[in-house]
Design an enzyme around this catalytic site. Structure first.
Site, PDB file in Angstrom:
ATOM      1  N   GLU A  34     -10.619  25.028  44.113  1.00  0.00           N
ATOM      2  CA  GLU A  34     -11.435  25.452  45.445  1.00  0.00           C
ATOM      3  C   GLU A  34     -11.264  26.851  45.983  1.00  0.00           C
ATOM      4  O   GLU A  34     -12.233  27.473  46.245  1.00  0.00           O
ATOM      5  CB  GLU A  34     -10.834  24.297  46.567  1.00  0.00           C
ATOM      6  CG  GLU A  34     -11.483  23.167  46.345  1.00  0.00           C
ATOM      7  CD  GLU A  34     -13.041  22.931  46.424  1.00  0.00           C
ATOM      8  OE1 GLU A  34     -13.854  23.873  46.950  1.00  0.00           O
ATOM      9  OE2 GLU A  34     -13.674  22.077  45.491  1.00  0.00           O
ATOM     10  N   TYR A 117     -13.502  23.623  55.599  1.00  0.00           N
ATOM     11  CA  TYR A 117     -14.084  23.133  54.259  1.00  0.00           C
ATOM     12  C   TYR A 117     -13.113  22.686  53.252  1.00  0.00           C
ATOM     13  O   TYR A 117     -13.119  21.814  52.633  1.00  0.00           O
ATOM     14  CB  TYR A 117     -15.070  24.396  53.649  1.00  0.00           C
ATOM     15  CG  TYR A 117     -15.166  24.062  52.259  1.00  0.00           C
ATOM     16  CD1 TYR A 117     -16.120  22.974  51.826  1.00  0.00           C
ATOM     17  CD2 TYR A 117     -14.666  24.609  51.264  1.00  0.00           C
ATOM     18  CE1 TYR A 117     -16.493  22.793  50.501  1.00  0.00           C
ATOM     19  CE2 TYR A 117     -14.762  24.561  49.867  1.00  0.00           C
ATOM     20  CZ  TYR A 117     -15.617  23.439  49.446  1.00  0.00           C
ATOM     21  OH  TYR A 117     -15.645  23.389  48.196  1.00  0.00           O
ATOM     22  N   ASP A 135     -20.096  23.335  52.886  1.00  0.00           N
ATOM     23  CA  ASP A 135     -20.215  24.744  52.180  1.00  0.00           C
ATOM     24  C   ASP A 135     -21.535  25.193  52.114  1.00  0.00           C
ATOM     25  O   ASP A 135     -22.423  24.731  53.051  1.00  0.00           O
ATOM     26  CB  ASP A 135     -19.278  24.722  51.166  1.00  0.00           C
ATOM     27  CG  ASP A 135     -20.327  24.162  49.986  1.00  0.00           C
ATOM     28  OD1 ASP A 135     -21.268  23.481  50.242  1.00  0.00           O
ATOM     29  OD2 ASP A 135     -20.012  24.395  48.729  1.00  0.00           O
TER      30      ASP A 135
END
Ligand code: SF4
Length: 353
Positions: A34, A117, A135
């Protein structure tokens, strides 16, 4: 399950890309992916993901690593504060959580460099916790399908989008739902010219029906870009050169670059050599300008850098010339240091030992 979730999940099962971080429930690897993917596209991010997960296979390995090694591995991705935060958080996990990644959203959110997020992504992908991810892809899909015109970068906009995303979330399958909506935004509902005719959501899509696809989502702010003019001084003497570590409160903190003279506008070569900044830098030392590079244009999110590299041969030892913040190294060792992409580009083409 609502029909929105049902449709994107069916679409996802057929269209999803096979990505390595989707085949794991290891929160550490998901976190790595991520953070890397916030910087880059999937194709480029993949090699960084493999490099990091091979060099630091667990959070404990990353926590124990030397910061310079982490920065060197991150080189080329930009936003170096993210690599520093990654390292700091690995240490936090090792110290506070005995090396086990926290499972709860609120605990994940306390780690450095992890926002709403990323916390939702890790909590749902690794631990199946019911937190919706929001996102850029999700903003776009929701704005278009549900016709939301509130700017996505406003406080109210964020509130509305988060509320809707959580309302739509398939609470029994949060990982699947979140992966599906993000992938749907990345592949199907693309920013420019999405193929709406083939889209399984077109019968319920507000933007498609009202011909507002290119108008949604709405953003209120435009980013102000600052121009900066860098003159890098690449000093050379008997196989040595000089570099310096960049300080905090500016771009590229803790990465290395060359001694730098920054000017408030782009100067011609003659004007630069006549400038008081250059004269102060070089003092009475004898030197030869071996070459001056063309201007390198380097674009960051809030800054445009125009950089020239001045290769200077000195007869005096570099110690007499360099600023106190700089160090002297062997020219052949320069590749051992973590440098910003701009310097990397210069080294690849112009820097000869
Ligand atoms: S119809 Fe077009 S705008 Fe609407 S969700 Fe599908 S791809 Fe996106």
């Amino acid at each position: 399950m609502n029909s929105f979730s049902e449709k994107i999940i069916s679409w996802y099962k057929i269209n999803k890309r096979d990505l390595p971080w989707r085949n794991t429930k290891d929160a550490y690897l998901i976190w790595l992916s991520e953070i890397i993917l916030q910087q880059t596209r999937v194709e480029q991010g993949m090699s960084y993901y493999y490099k990091f997960s091979k060099t630091f296979p667990t959070v404990k390995h990353l926590a124990k690593a030397d910061n310079e090694d982490v920065m060197k591995l991150w080189q080329g991705l930009g936003y170096y504060s993210r690599a520093r935060n990654l390292h700091t958080s690995a240490k936090m996990i090792t110290e506070k959580h005995k090396g086990k990644f926290p499972k709860e959203y609120k605990d994940i959110l306390l780690l450095k460099g992890i926002g709403e997020y990323t916390a939702a992504a890790i909590a749902s992908f690794a631990f199946d916790k019911p937190h919706a991810v929001v996102d850029g892809n999700v903003f776009r899909v929701l704005a278009r399908v549900f016709g939301i015109e509130t700017p996505i970068d406003s406080t109210q906009g964020k509130k509305n989008f988060y509320a809707l995303a959580n309302e739509l979330l398939d609470k029994k399958h949060p990982a699947l739902h979140n992966q599906a909506i993000m992938e749907f935004g990345a592949i199907q509902c693309k920013p420019v010219s999405p193929d709406c005719n083939s889209c399984p959501l077109n019968s319920m899509c507000f933007a498609y029906e009202k011909e507002l696809v290119s108008a949604l989502p709405v953003k209120s702010k435009t980013t102000k870009v600052r121009n900066r003019y860098f003159n890098y001084i690449v000093l050379k003497n008997k196989g040595t050169t000089s570099i310096k570590k960049r300080k905090e409160k500016d771009i590229w903190t803790n990465l290395y670059d060359f001694p730098l003279i920054e000017t408030d506008k782009e100067l011609t070569n003659d004007a630069f050599l006549e400038s008081k900044e250059w004269k102060k830098f070089i003092g009475k030392n004898k030197y030869i300008v071996k070459s001056v590079s063309e201007t390198y244009k380097h674009i960051l999110s809030h800054q445009k850098i125009y950089a020239k590299f001045w290769e200077i041969n000195c007869s005096a030892s570099l110690e007499k010339i360099i600023p106190s913040s700089a160090i002297i190294i062997k020219q052949k060792d320069i590749h051992k240091y973590a440098v910003p992409r701009l310097i990397e580009n210069y080294l690849a083409v112009k820097f000869k030992n």
